[in-house]
Design a protein around this motif. Structure first.
Motif, PDB file in Angstrom:
ATOM      1  N   LEU A   1     -40.404  45.209  13.578  1.00  0.00           N
ATOM      2  CA  LEU A   1     -38.929  45.274  14.047  1.00  0.00           C
ATOM      3  C   LEU A   1     -37.706  44.674  13.291  1.00  0.00           C
ATOM      4  O   LEU A   1     -36.856  45.033  13.321  1.00  0.00           O
ATOM      5  CB  LEU A   1     -38.873  44.637  15.487  1.00  0.00           C
ATOM      6  CG  LEU A   1     -39.909  45.387  16.707  1.00  0.00           C
ATOM      7  CD1 LEU A   1     -40.001  44.795  17.848  1.00  0.00           C
ATOM      8  CD2 LEU A   1     -39.130  46.874  16.706  1.00  0.00           C
ATOM      9  N   LYS A   2     -38.157  43.388  12.745  1.00  0.00           N
ATOM     10  CA  LYS A   2     -37.224  42.445  12.159  1.00  0.00           C
ATOM     11  C   LYS A   2     -36.863  43.522  10.813  1.00  0.00           C
ATOM     12  O   LYS A   2     -35.701  43.567  10.199  1.00  0.00           O
ATOM     13  CB  LYS A   2     -37.612  41.199  11.725  1.00  0.00           C
ATOM     14  CG  LYS A   2     -36.862  40.407  10.781  1.00  0.00           C
ATOM     15  CD  LYS A   2     -37.619  39.166  10.558  1.00  0.00           C
ATOM     16  CE  LYS A   2     -36.575  38.329   9.430  1.00  0.00           C
ATOM     17  NZ  LYS A   2     -37.206  36.821   9.255  1.00  0.00           N
ATOM     18  N   ASP A   3     -37.962  44.113  10.132  1.00  0.00           N
ATOM     19  CA  ASP A   3     -37.582  44.903   9.071  1.00  0.00           C
ATOM     20  C   ASP A   3     -36.729  46.031   9.238  1.00  0.00           C
ATOM     21  O   ASP A   3     -36.026  46.552   8.534  1.00  0.00           O
ATOM     22  CB  ASP A   3     -39.151  45.283   8.375  1.00  0.00           C
ATOM     23  CG  ASP A   3     -39.718  44.094   7.780  1.00  0.00           C
ATOM     24  OD1 ASP A   3     -40.931  44.269   7.750  1.00  0.00           O
ATOM     25  OD2 ASP A   3     -39.180  43.161   7.563  1.00  0.00           O
ATOM     26  N   LEU A   4     -37.100  46.731  10.620  1.00  0.00           N
ATOM     27  CA  LEU A   4     -36.353  48.008  10.939  1.00  0.00           C
ATOM     28  C   LEU A   4     -34.937  47.459  11.086  1.00  0.00           C
ATOM     29  O   LEU A   4     -33.892  48.330  10.589  1.00  0.00           O
ATOM     30  CB  LEU A   4     -36.816  48.467  12.123  1.00  0.00           C
ATOM     31  CG  LEU A   4     -36.157  49.570  12.617  1.00  0.00           C
ATOM     32  CD1 LEU A   4     -36.239  50.744  11.732  1.00  0.00           C
ATOM     33  CD2 LEU A   4     -36.588  50.047  14.068  1.00  0.00           C
ATOM     34  N   LYS A   5     -34.624  46.330  11.581  1.00  0.00           N
ATOM     35  CA  LYS A   5     -33.204  45.879  11.618  1.00  0.00           C
ATOM     36  C   LYS A   5     -32.426  45.465  10.362  1.00  0.00           C
ATOM     37  O   LYS A   5     -31.456  46.022  10.191  1.00  0.00           O
ATOM     38  CB  LYS A   5     -33.164  44.588  12.883  1.00  0.00           C
ATOM     39  CG  LYS A   5     -33.001  44.766  14.279  1.00  0.00           C
ATOM     40  CD  LYS A   5     -32.605  43.692  14.981  1.00  0.00           C
ATOM     41  CE  LYS A   5     -32.558  44.198  16.406  1.00  0.00           C
ATOM     42  NZ  LYS A   5     -32.035  43.022  17.204  1.00  0.00           N
ATOM     43  N   GLU A   6     -33.171  44.975   9.779  1.00  0.00           N
ATOM     44  CA  GLU A   6     -32.609  44.614   8.231  1.00  0.00           C
ATOM     45  C   GLU A   6     -32.336  45.857   7.552  1.00  0.00           C
ATOM     46  O   GLU A   6     -31.203  46.029   6.956  1.00  0.00           O
ATOM     47  CB  GLU A   6     -33.517  43.789   7.640  1.00  0.00           C
ATOM     48  CG  GLU A   6     -33.563  42.453   8.070  1.00  0.00           C
ATOM     49  CD  GLU A   6     -34.627  41.495   7.376  1.00  0.00           C
ATOM     50  OE1 GLU A   6     -34.355  40.409   7.686  1.00  0.00           O
ATOM     51  OE2 GLU A   6     -35.564  41.900   6.519  1.00  0.00           O
ATOM     52  N   GLN A   7     -33.168  46.762   7.532  1.00  0.00           N
ATOM     53  CA  GLN A   7     -33.309  48.183   6.793  1.00  0.00           C
ATOM     54  C   GLN A   7     -32.030  48.952   7.559  1.00  0.00           C
ATOM     55  O   GLN A   7     -31.123  49.426   6.734  1.00  0.00           O
ATOM     56  CB  GLN A   7     -34.329  49.057   6.905  1.00  0.00           C
ATOM     57  CG  GLN A   7     -34.342  50.245   6.311  1.00  0.00           C
ATOM     58  CD  GLN A   7     -35.715  51.120   6.332  1.00  0.00           C
ATOM     59  OE1 GLN A   7     -36.456  50.549   6.973  1.00  0.00           O
ATOM     60  NE2 GLN A   7     -35.663  52.295   5.693  1.00  0.00           N
ATOM     61  N   GLU A   8     -31.658  48.978   8.736  1.00  0.00           N
ATOM     62  CA  GLU A   8     -30.686  49.645   9.352  1.00  0.00           C
ATOM     63  C   GLU A   8     -29.215  48.891   9.104  1.00  0.00           C
ATOM     64  O   GLU A   8     -28.230  49.671   8.886  1.00  0.00           O
ATOM     65  CB  GLU A   8     -30.736  49.766  10.882  1.00  0.00           C
ATOM     66  CG  GLU A   8     -31.901  50.701  11.466  1.00  0.00           C
ATOM     67  CD  GLU A   8     -32.005  50.638  12.799  1.00  0.00           C
ATOM     68  OE1 GLU A   8     -32.711  51.373  13.493  1.00  0.00           O
ATOM     69  OE2 GLU A   8     -31.470  49.778  13.522  1.00  0.00           O
ATOM     70  N   GLU A   9     -29.119  47.858   8.891  1.00  0.00           N
ATOM     71  CA  GLU A   9     -28.104  46.931   8.559  1.00  0.00           C
ATOM     72  C   GLU A   9     -27.774  47.049   7.172  1.00  0.00           C
ATOM     73  O   GLU A   9     -26.506  47.474   6.876  1.00  0.00           O
ATOM     74  CB  GLU A   9     -28.255  45.336   8.961  1.00  0.00           C
ATOM     75  CG  GLU A   9     -27.031  44.375   8.544  1.00  0.00           C
ATOM     76  CD  GLU A   9     -25.989  44.914   9.310  1.00  0.00           C
ATOM     77  OE1 GLU A   9     -26.136  45.454  10.352  1.00  0.00           O
ATOM     78  OE2 GLU A   9     -24.976  44.402   9.075  1.00  0.00           O
ATOM     79  N   GLN A  10     -28.831  47.323   6.375  1.00  0.00           N
ATOM     80  CA  GLN A  10     -28.444  47.411   5.010  1.00  0.00           C
ATOM     81  C   GLN A  10     -27.774  48.935   4.603  1.00  0.00           C
ATOM     82  O   GLN A  10     -26.868  49.140   3.969  1.00  0.00           O
ATOM     83  CB  GLN A  10     -29.597  47.385   4.207  1.00  0.00           C
ATOM     84  CG  GLN A  10     -29.341  47.391   2.626  1.00  0.00           C
ATOM     85  CD  GLN A  10     -28.375  46.360   2.106  1.00  0.00           C
ATOM     86  OE1 GLN A  10     -28.309  45.212   2.545  1.00  0.00           O
ATOM     87  NE2 GLN A  10     -27.614  46.751   1.488  1.00  0.00           N
ATOM     88  N   GLN A  11     -28.566  49.925   5.459  1.00  0.00           N
ATOM     89  CA  GLN A  11     -27.921  51.278   5.407  1.00  0.00           C
ATOM     90  C   GLN A  11     -26.501  51.556   5.933  1.00  0.00           C
ATOM     91  O   GLN A  11     -25.563  52.078   5.437  1.00  0.00           O
ATOM     92  CB  GLN A  11     -28.862  52.150   6.182  1.00  0.00           C
ATOM     93  CG  GLN A  11     -30.382  52.413   5.577  1.00  0.00           C
ATOM     94  CD  GLN A  11     -31.161  53.240   6.557  1.00  0.00           C
ATOM     95  OE1 GLN A  11     -30.977  53.417   7.692  1.00  0.00           O
ATOM     96  NE2 GLN A  11     -32.324  53.754   6.001  1.00  0.00           N
ATOM     97  N   ARG A  12     -26.254  50.730   7.133  1.00  0.00           N
ATOM     98  CA  ARG A  12     -24.866  50.868   7.795  1.00  0.00           C
ATOM     99  C   ARG A  12     -23.908  49.991   6.535  1.00  0.00           C
ATOM    100  O   ARG A  12     -22.914  50.662   6.330  1.00  0.00           O
ATOM    101  CB  ARG A  12     -24.924  49.904   9.034  1.00  0.00           C
ATOM    102  CG  ARG A  12     -23.652  49.899   9.761  1.00  0.00           C
ATOM    103  CD  ARG A  12     -23.643  49.043  10.742  1.00  0.00           C
ATOM    104  NE  ARG A  12     -23.627  47.442  10.537  1.00  0.00           N
ATOM    105  CZ  ARG A  12     -22.478  46.867  10.193  1.00  0.00           C
ATOM    106  NH1 ARG A  12     -21.287  47.560  10.197  1.00  0.00           N
ATOM    107  NH2 ARG A  12     -22.626  45.809   9.750  1.00  0.00           N
TER     108      ARG A  12
END
Length: 184
Positions: A106-117
């Motif tokens: 979940l942490k990785d998913l949030k970081e990935q989404e933040e980077q994409q944003r």
């Protein structure tokens, strides 16, 4: 003789007055055109500022809506993942290991989404800035061309007025010379 001199004086005064009025009219027209160009440039600048502000507001609103939607989707995905993980943990013998793995995922998913944003924001900002720069450059070039054309037109009008005045003066001098020759 007195009547003739008076007539010539009247003709000279009339010609001079006509020349002065012509020059005055040309100057007034030039001043009016210059004022019109200034007003048009000011209006265009105000319109550009209004369009720019409207575009910024639209981009800001769109970004806020996109962020809200992304956060909602992330929360829904997170809730679904947690529910699935809880079900799996009930049946798993290694509950702690599974929980840690899910947390890391979940942490990785949030970081990935933040980077994409952040990447999407940077890309959109660069595109908008490039578009605005191109628009401003085109508008500046168009305004400069219009100013050059107006300056050339005014120069030609002034030159024509000067030539007309010189021709009128030459014709008057020639007429006087002919009168003198005739009298002699």
């Amino acid at each position: 003789e007195t009547q003739r001199l008076a007539q010539e004086a009247l003709e000279k005064a009339a010609a001079k007055q006509a020349e002065e009025e012509s020059l005055k009219k040309a100057e007034e027209e030039r001043a009016a055109k210059a004022k019109e160009m200034e007003e048009r440039a000011a209006a265009q600048k105000a319109e550009e500022e209004r369009v720019k502000q409207a575009e910024e507001e639209r981009l800001k609103k769109a970004e806020e809506e996109r962020v809200a939607a992304a956060e909602k989707a992330a929360e829904e995905r997170l809730a679904a993942a947690l529910k699935a993980e809880e079900e799996r943990l009930k049946q798993a013998e290694e509950e702690r290991v599974a929980a840690e793995r899910a947390e890391q995922l979940l942490k990785d998913l949030k970081e990935q989404e933040e980077q994409q944003r952040l990447d999407q924001e940077a890309k959109a900002q660069k595109k908008a800035e490039k578009k605005q720069r191109q628009k401003e450059e085109k508008e500046r070039e168009a305004l400069e061309e219009a100013e050059r054309a107006e300056a050339e037109r005014l120069r030609q009008e002034e030159e024509a007025a000067r030539i007309a005045a010189e021709e009128a003066e030459a014709a008057r001098a020639k007429k006087e010379e002919q009168k003198k020759l005739k009298e002699e």
